[in-house]
Write an enzyme that holds these catalytic residues in place. Structure first.
Site, PDB file in Angstrom:
ATOM      1  CG  ASP A  77      -1.974  -1.075   1.189  1.00  0.00           C
ATOM      2  OD1 ASP A  77      -2.278  -1.558   0.083  1.00  0.00           O
ATOM      3  OD2 ASP A  77      -2.477  -1.433   2.264  1.00  0.00           O
ATOM      4  CE  LYS A  78       0.214   8.603  -0.938  1.00  0.00           C
ATOM      5  NZ  LYS A  78      -0.810   9.675  -1.129  1.00  0.00           N
TER       6      LYS A  78
END
Length: 241
Positions: A77-78
């Site tokens: 994820d970011k």
């Protein structure tokens, strides 16, 4: 009435974005991804991603995942930091993806959660699918895909737990969803957390979800030797600990 737009050629451009490279050869690259970096272009994000950086750094990447996700064998994820592997050619990509599917590749994460997990270690088996009403979220749902996360408690605090998680499947947001399912959401997780822990995260200055990809192990896709990489907690999470 339906108006079909002209097809547009997808162009993902190389960008000179610095990378923290842990290992690299002609078949693959292992990097320490910084928090805040999106892995591949998506609606609303066309540049500044890990793929843009890899295209500049490596030149060639595997094409199995198409133009948008070249070389990407697994994602973070970011706002998840840590170890990640990408493939430079299709043969390496196929082999690495198969190791993940067969669970012979191991990925371990470290996380800080709100609340106390009762057991010292255990297994979370709960199917994950799209949330029935909030479409940006995933959730434990009866008709979801099988998802399994192993966990063990590393350290306990008054109202928080430092935990290690090991993925046996790779569903979207799997660790975040499974920990929230245990009523112990990640600190700093605005999507799956609760208002109380969000306030706590803001008070201590935590500006990210407290999840870090600590290690990955696999067999080299071409040379077949065992490989292991790990990356200690980044400064922000080390300070939190």
């Amino acid at each position: 009435q339906v108006r079909v737009l002209e097809a547009q050629e997808l162009k993902i451009l190389p960008e000179p974005i610095p990378l923290d490279v842990l290992y690299e050869d002609q078949d693959m690259i292992v990097i320490n991804k910084t928090r805040g970096m999106v892995v591949h272009p998506a609606p609303g994000v066309s540049s500044g991603t890990l793929v843009n950086a890899l295209l500049y750094h490596c030149g060639d990447l595997s094409g199995i995942n198409g133009v948008i996700r070249p070389g990407i064998v697994h994602r973070l994820d970011k706002d998840t930091s840590g170890v990640m592997v990408a493939a430079k050619n299709d043969a390496a990509h196929v082999d690495l993806a198969e190791q993940i599917r067969l669970k012979s590749a191991h990925r371990t994460y470290q996380a800080f959660v709100s609340g106390n997990i009762a057991e010292e270690n255990g297994v979370i088996r709960a199917p994950i699918g799209r949330h029935p009403t909030e479409r940006k979220k995933m959730a434990v749902v009866p008709n979801g895909k099988d998802a399994t996360t192993l966990f063990r408690v590393m350290e306990r605090f008054s109202a928080y737990t430092f935990v290690e998680c090991r993925l046996q499947t790779g569903r979207t947001h799997q660790i975040r969803v499974h920990l929230s399912y245990l009523s112990c959401p990640l600190l700093g997780d605005s999507l799956y957390g609760n208002s109380e822990e969000t306030v706590f995260s803001q008070n201590i200055g935590l500006s990210r979800q407290a999840l870090h990809s600590y290690s990955i192990s696999f067999t080299h896709p071409i040379h077949k030797e065992k490989m292991y990489f790990q990356q200690e907690l980044p400064e922000e999470l080390a300070a939190l600990l």
